[in-house]
Write an enzyme that holds these catalytic residues in place. Structure first.
Site, PDB file in Angstrom:
ATOM      1  N   PRO A 101       0.828  -1.217   0.000  1.00 51.55           N
ATOM      2  CA  PRO A 101       0.000   0.000   0.000  1.00 51.55           C
ATOM      3  C   PRO A 101       0.861   1.265   0.000  1.00 51.55           C
ATOM      4  CG  PRO A 101      -0.454  -1.370   1.945  1.00 51.55           C
ATOM      5  CD  PRO A 101       0.613  -2.069   1.165  1.00 51.55           C
TER       6      PRO A 101
ATOM      7  N   ALA B 123       1.857   4.219   3.486  1.00 52.11           N
ATOM      8  CA  ALA B 123       1.319   3.488   4.622  1.00 52.11           C
ATOM      9  C   ALA B 123       2.413   3.018   5.575  1.00 52.11           C
ATOM     10  CB  ALA B 123       0.518   2.294   4.116  1.00 52.11           C
ATOM     11  N   GLY B 124       3.638   3.515   5.387  1.00 54.07           N
ATOM     12  CA  GLY B 124       4.736   3.150   6.291  1.00 54.07           C
ATOM     13  C   GLY B 124       5.342   1.797   5.973  1.00 54.07           C
ATOM     14  N   LEU B 125       5.009   1.226   4.799  1.00 51.85           N
ATOM     15  CA  LEU B 125       5.523  -0.110   4.482  1.00 51.85           C
ATOM     16  C   LEU B 125       6.624  -0.079   3.422  1.00 51.85           C
ATOM     17  CD1 LEU B 125       2.233  -2.245   4.553  1.00 51.85           C
ATOM     18  CD2 LEU B 125       3.943  -1.990   6.330  1.00 51.85           C
ATOM     19  N   GLY B 126       7.114   1.116   3.122  1.00 52.89           N
ATOM     20  CA  GLY B 126       8.290   1.213   2.248  1.00 52.89           C
ATOM     21  C   GLY B 126       7.995   1.042   0.764  1.00 52.89           C
ATOM     22  N   SER B 127       6.788   1.414   0.335  1.00 51.82           N
ATOM     23  CA  SER B 127       6.442   1.151  -1.076  1.00 51.82           C
ATOM     24  C   SER B 127       7.371   1.913  -2.024  1.00 51.82           C
ATOM     25  CB  SER B 127       4.974   1.475  -1.342  1.00 51.82           C
ATOM     26  OG  SER B 127       4.809   2.843  -1.565  1.00 51.82           O
TER      27      SER B 127
ATOM     28  N   ALA C  88      10.535   2.920  -1.668  1.00 46.77           N
ATOM     29  CA  ALA C  88      11.878   2.329  -1.744  1.00 46.77           C
ATOM     30  C   ALA C  88      11.836   0.980  -2.450  1.00 46.77           C
ATOM     31  CB  ALA C  88      12.463   2.182  -0.341  1.00 46.77           C
ATOM     32  N   ALA C  89      10.766   0.206  -2.222  1.00 51.85           N
ATOM     33  CA  ALA C  89      10.684  -1.115  -2.853  1.00 51.85           C
ATOM     34  C   ALA C  89      10.537  -0.981  -4.366  1.00 51.85           C
ATOM     35  CB  ALA C  89       9.517  -1.907  -2.259  1.00 51.85           C
TER      36      ALA C  89
ATOM     37  N   ASP D  21      14.889   2.779   4.975  1.00 53.74           N
ATOM     38  CA  ASP D  21      13.969   2.045   4.094  1.00 53.74           C
ATOM     39  C   ASP D  21      14.728   1.390   2.940  1.00 53.74           C
ATOM     40  OD1 ASP D  21      11.968   3.043   5.686  1.00 53.74           O
ATOM     41  OD2 ASP D  21      10.684   3.681   4.021  1.00 53.74           O
TER      42      ASP D  21
HETATM   43  O1  PMV Z   1       6.841   6.059   6.530  1.00 56.09           O
HETATM   44  P1  PMV Z   1       8.045   5.352   6.075  1.00 56.09           P
HETATM   45  O2  PMV Z   1       7.875   3.908   5.891  1.00 56.09           O
HETATM   46  O3  PMV Z   1       8.685   5.977   4.886  1.00 56.09           O
HETATM   47  O4  PMV Z   1       9.105   5.420   7.287  1.00 56.09           O
HETATM   48  C1  PMV Z   1       9.904   6.500   7.460  1.00 56.09           C
HETATM   49  C2  PMV Z   1      10.691   6.384   8.723  1.00 56.09           C
HETATM   50  C3  PMV Z   1      11.117   7.725   9.272  1.00 56.09           C
HETATM   51  O5  PMV Z   1      12.032   7.433  10.333  1.00 56.09           O
HETATM   52  C4  PMV Z   1       9.937   8.485   9.826  1.00 56.09           C
HETATM   53  C5  PMV Z   1      11.817   8.592   8.243  1.00 56.09           C
HETATM   54  C6  PMV Z   1      13.167   8.071   7.808  1.00 56.09           C
HETATM   55  O6  PMV Z   1      13.653   8.541   6.769  1.00 56.09           O
HETATM   56  O7  PMV Z   1      13.780   7.236   8.490  1.00 56.09           O
END
Ligand code: PMV
Length: 322
Positions: A101, A104-108, A110-111, A152
């Site tokens: 997704p 959503a904090g799951l690294g989409s 970067a992946a 990420d």
């Molecule tokens: O929301 P995400 O999955 O991109 O996580 C970012 C993590 C942070 O620490 C908030 C930012 C970072 O660059 O590390």
């Protein structure tokens, strides 16, 4: 030339998000149940340098030259061409899909970058080292939010649990570590999309206005991460839960939680989780809960009944087991 496919898994940050941007350590692990996929195939009729791009998930069907200069896919391609020393490679088609997704904090982000970079390099039979892939993906992360820590792109490139610490100058510390006992995490989506740049920018403004207070909070988070690594290495899964709860409290103090994330974390704990916290940038996206194996489904069900839009289970294992 045969078509080449490369995939890259999603990730969660177990502990340490936000503080990691300020040089404290963090722990991230891959989530293999969701993936980005890039397929590169020859386009014998095209002119050198032409790339036809299809990314149906984001309604993209275009030529590379028609994408804005700062579009992440364009940047990823241009940077990989430059690293490979091929400014105008033979024409090809690129198809990108992802089950991760967005926002959503799951690294989409970067992946997708890692999958594209690996597929293009492999297509031209010029595979890149993990370090090069991660560095190229890091450059794209900067487009998503100006000051990425690099965690990420690192965990997604290396596809194993990592202990990561950015050094404000010089190379980051990237360590893999023993997972003495596998443990299960339930990931629950709030359904609220939250681009990482917003909470990261807000934390930066707070830190600039009161560095002393925020440096202390980052230090506290860093200490939890160090303890958590020790517990994971010693197989103390029960000890890890309270550290996640404490990390969530500190993230609330940074102002990056949300009522939905707090609610899902509370529900997970009442349903039997050992600890729960937001994961990633926050304000929306996903909540993660450490669960005893035999309670995973009960916790996931309670979360779905309480408004999570999706749940996933992931097992964190020792990298040697893969
Ligand atoms: O929301 P995400 O999955 O991109 O996580 C970012 C993590 C942070 O620490 C908030 C930012 C970072 O660059 O590390």
């Amino acid at each position: 030339m045969p078509a080449i496919t490369a995939t890259a898994s999603g990730k969660i940050i177990l502990l340490g998000e936000h503080a990691v941007v300020y040089g404290r350590p963090a722990i991230a692990v891959p989530v293999e149940g969701v993936k980005a996929r890039a397929v590169v195939s020859a386009n014998p009729r095209g002119q050198a340098g032409e790339v036809h791009i299809q990314a149906p998930d984001i309604q993209l069907d275009t030529e590379l030259r028609d994408l804005p200069l700062d579009h992440p896919i364009r940047r990823a391609l241009v940077n990989v061409f430059s690293t490979l020393g091929m400014p105008r490679p033979l024409a090809f088609n690129l198809r990108v899909t992802s089950t991760i997704p967005l926002a959503a904090g799951l690294g989409s982000g970067a992946a997708v970058s890692v999958a594209i970079i690996r597929a293009v390099a492999a297509f031209f039979a010029r595979p890149l080292s993990d370090e090069q892939v991660s560095q190229l993906a890091f450059e794209i992360e900067k487009l998503h939010h100006g000051t990425p820590s690099g965690i990420d792109n690192t965990v997604i490139t290396y596809a194993r649990p990592v202990y990561y610490q950015r050094h404000l100058e010089g190379e980051p510390l990237i360590e893999t570590f023993r997972v003495a006992r596998p443990f299960t995490i339930v990931i629950a989506d709030t359904g609220v999309r939250s681009p990482t740049s917003i909470p990261v920018g807000d934390v930066r403004r707070l830190w600039q206005s009161d560095p002393e207070t925020y440096e202390k909070l980052f230090d506290e988070i860093g200490r939890l991460v160090v303890k958590a690594r020790g517990m994971i290495e010693n197989g103390d899964v029960l000890g890890l839960g309270p550290l996640m709860d404490q990390n969530h409290t500190l993230l609330c103090k940074l102002g990056v939680s949300s009522p939905e994330l707090d609610r899902l974390a509370g529900i997970a704990r009442s349903a039997g989780a050992l600890g729960a916290k937001l994961s990633g940038g926050g304000r929306g996206g996903n909540m993660i809960a450490l669960v005893p194996d035999d309670q995973a489904n009960t916790v996931a069900q309670a979360l779905m009944e309480s408004g999570a839009t999706r749940t996933m289970l992931t097992v964190v294992r020792d990298p040697q087991e893969n």
